[in-house]
Design a protein around this motif. Structure first.
Motif, PDB file in Angstrom:
ATOM      1  N   LEU A  95      10.934  25.571  34.280  1.00 46.57           N
ATOM      2  CA  LEU A  95      10.428  24.232  34.588  1.00 46.57           C
ATOM      3  C   LEU A  95       9.684  23.605  33.418  1.00 46.57           C
TER       4      LEU A  95
ATOM      5  N   PRO B 218       2.893  21.402  42.341  1.00 43.08           N
ATOM      6  CA  PRO B 218       4.194  21.939  42.764  1.00 43.08           C
ATOM      7  C   PRO B 218       5.174  20.846  43.209  1.00 43.08           C
TER       8      PRO B 218
ATOM      9  N   ILE C  85      15.035  27.225  41.993  1.00 41.24           N
ATOM     10  CA  ILE C  85      13.670  26.680  41.983  1.00 41.24           C
ATOM     11  C   ILE C  85      13.438  25.694  43.134  1.00 41.24           C
TER      12      ILE C  85
ATOM     13  N   ILE D  64      10.118  30.627  37.455  1.00 39.84           N
ATOM     14  CA  ILE D  64       9.912  29.213  37.770  1.00 39.84           C
ATOM     15  C   ILE D  64       9.203  28.497  36.621  1.00 39.84           C
TER      16      ILE D  64
ATOM     17  N   ALA E  48      12.640  19.256  38.992  1.00 36.98           N
ATOM     18  CA  ALA E  48      13.812  20.137  39.077  1.00 36.98           C
ATOM     19  C   ALA E  48      14.967  19.392  39.738  1.00 36.98           C
TER      20      ALA E  48
ATOM     21  N   VAL F 190      13.110  27.819  46.447  1.00 32.50           N
ATOM     22  CA  VAL F 190      11.888  28.633  46.518  1.00 32.50           C
ATOM     23  C   VAL F 190      10.653  27.742  46.639  1.00 32.50           C
ATOM     24  N   MET F 191      10.624  26.681  45.821  1.00 34.86           N
ATOM     25  CA  MET F 191       9.438  25.818  45.821  1.00 34.86           C
ATOM     26  C   MET F 191       9.325  25.041  47.120  1.00 34.86           C
TER      27      MET F 191
ATOM     28  N   PHE G 210       6.592  34.632  38.855  1.00 36.99           N
ATOM     29  CA  PHE G 210       6.714  33.171  38.984  1.00 36.99           C
ATOM     30  C   PHE G 210       6.733  32.482  37.622  1.00 36.99           C
TER      31      PHE G 210
ATOM     32  N   LEU H  45      18.984  28.086  37.853  1.00 42.16           N
ATOM     33  CA  LEU H  45      17.603  28.175  38.344  1.00 42.16           C
ATOM     34  C   LEU H  45      17.083  26.785  38.721  1.00 42.16           C
ATOM     35  N   VAL H  46      17.288  25.825  37.827  1.00 46.74           N
ATOM     36  CA  VAL H  46      16.715  24.489  38.045  1.00 46.74           C
ATOM     37  C   VAL H  46      17.417  23.756  39.196  1.00 46.74           C
TER      38      VAL H  46
ATOM     39  N   LEU I  34       1.677  30.926  42.966  1.00 43.71           N
ATOM     40  CA  LEU I  34       2.456  29.766  42.519  1.00 43.71           C
ATOM     41  C   LEU I  34       1.531  28.652  42.037  1.00 43.71           C
TER      42      LEU I  34
ATOM     43  N   LEU J  88       8.777  20.321  41.669  1.00 40.50           N
ATOM     44  CA  LEU J  88       9.968  20.318  42.526  1.00 40.50           C
ATOM     45  C   LEU J  88      10.814  19.066  42.256  1.00 40.50           C
TER      46      LEU J  88
END
Ligand code: PFF
Length: 451
Positions: free
Chosen positions: A62, A393, A435, A58, A400, A438-439, A54, A430-431, A225, A397
């Motif tokens: 991030l 988180p 991400i 992530i 992102a 998943v988040m 992670f 990813l961003v 996480l 999120l």
């Protein structure tokens, strides 16, 4: 005096100064107190493996996202979003960060106050021999006292306030220039000492030999996480605020990788140090939050030169707590300083007053307010869970989504300061996609209780 940006001309003197301060923010009670009990309860090496994944997938992308917002916005948490996205509601992400920071610091000073008190007990010799009834009872009866813990948390916050009041380069940067090298030396000393203990090989096996069948246990993912976010100080705009004081020429990508690497190395070293001790003295790894405050003192007592080691350990824990508390206080101070037009000094006092008052509740939750609980969690646990598992988180999120979807691709890439096209593509993908998905999944799953 303030310029138009509202933060004045105060900046980090050097990029290294920023890195030390950001590492200081990341390395804290989370690495030592929280990491060891969460890893201990969730399978050791398997947890460590998911946690590292992670951090890589992530956490680092991030961290670059959050710091790029701060560096481009050049203002506090709310101001930076207002500047990059005028006439939108995005600044609410910053506001949520400011409130999140106040909430985290309100309980962080409670645990930091315990650490300061333990340090005092070891320096004066009061804890050199086990008190009547054992360390467990001594801890329980001390934290249930309504006044004594408040004194120590006030002292801890007071010192933090004196540093933050002096601003970025003269206060926070200077303090971290002392804290961080000292912390690194003490930590290495403790890890080497741990490796010489009898149970070292078992401790290392617990931490480094994964049992892959545990990957089927869903709670590992949510816990890993939350721990990754808490440990990297990610998602509540603390890192955003720190990066707003960077000079234009100071580049982000290398710095963010360095910060994450350092934080992870500290967590692993802390794990080595604690689990080798725990195994050589045959203590249950799943002893929960009191691991550091109840169990380690008994371990220190049985060690050769244990009193000295205990002093080193609590100096380390307290310094790590200070360097994180600085960033947690700077976050609301920067906002209040700009929006209420107060001097930095006045803003620091106002924020500290609010934080101390809120912190009283977390402290009393161990004593006269212990009846206030939900699902076996006291007030401190509730605020810890609410912030680490939800606010951080959620903030991450939303950041992102902000950089991946609201900001145009070209601008996002430019903000990230990544040079190679390959890295730009990986980071952006990813961003923008990985991400958020998943988040959102993990957040949704833990909110609705099937994780
Ligand atoms: N990263 C800190 C720790 O591991 O103790 C805690 C923390 C500091 C969380 C600053 C969030 C933050 F903004």
């Amino acid at each position: 005096m303030n310029d138009a940006s509202g933060i004045g001309n105060d900046q980090w003197k050097t990029r290294f100064g920023f890195m030390l301060a950001a590492m200081g923010s990341a390395v804290g009670l989370g690495n030592i107190w929280r990491f060891s009990y969460v890893a201990g309860e969730n399978g050791g090496a398997t947890f460590l493996f998911v946690y590292l994944a992670f951090i890589l997938l992530i956490g680092i992308p991030l961290l670059l996202t959050e710091t790029s917002i701060g560096k481009a916005g050049k203002m506090d948490a709310v101001g930076s979003f207002k500047k990059l996205a005028p006439n939108t509601k995005w600044h609410l992400v910053g506001l949520m960060g400011v409130f999140g920071g106040i909430l985290i610091l309100s309980f962080y000073i409670v645990v930091s106050g315990w650490s300061l008190f333990y340090l005092y007990q070891y320096i004066t010799g009061a804890f050199w021999t086990e008190p009547d009834g054992g360390f467990g009872q001594a801890f329980e009866s001390w934290i249930s006292n309504p006044f004594a813990p408040l004194f120590w948390q006030a002292l801890f916050l007071g010192i933090t306030l004196l540093i933050v009041m002096n601003g970025i380069s003269k206060g926070i940067e200077r303090a971290n220039n002392i804290f961080m090298p000292a912390l690194a030396i003490l930590m290495i000393f403790m890890a080497i000492y741990g490796l010489t203990l009898d149970g070292a090989s078992e401790g290392l096996a617990f931490l480094f030999t994964p049992d892959w069948s545990q990957l089927g246990n869903p709670s590992i993912y949510a816990m890993a996480l939350g721990q990754a976010f808490f440990s990297l100080s990610l998602g509540i705009c603390g890192m955003l605020t720190y990066s707003s004081y960077l000079k234009e020429k100071d580049r982000l990508p290398g710095a963010t990788v360095g910060i994450a690497l350092m934080d992870t190395v500290f967590a692993v070293i802390a794990g080595i140090m604690i689990f080798t001790a725990v195994f050589s003295f045959e203590v249950d790894t799943a002893s929960g939050p009191p691991l550091v405050f109840i169990i380690l003192p008994s371990i220190f007592e049985g060690m050769p030169a244990g009193n000295l080691i205990a002093i080193v350990f609590f100096v380390l824990l307290t310094m790590a707590a200070f360097s994180s508390a600085l960033s947690l206080l700077e976050l609301p101070v920067a906002y209040v300083h700009r929006t209420l037009g107060l001097s930095r000094k006045a803003a620091t006092f106002v924020c500290s007053g609010i934080i101390f008052t809120l912190g009283i509740a977390s402290s009393l939750g161990f004593g006269i307010w212990s009846g206030v609980e939900y699902n076996g969690n006291n007030i401190l646990d509730m605020i810890d869970n609410f912030t680490a598992n939800l606010i951080l988180p959620l903030g991450g999120l939303l950041m992102a989504i902000f950089v991946g979807w609201y900001v145009k691709r070209d601008q996002a890439i430019q903000m990230s300061e990544l040079q190679s096209a390959g890295l730009q593509n990986i980071w952006y993908t990813l961003v923008r996609y990985v991400i958020p998905v998943v988040m959102a999944f993990i957040l949704f799953a833990s909110l609705f209780g099937f994780m």
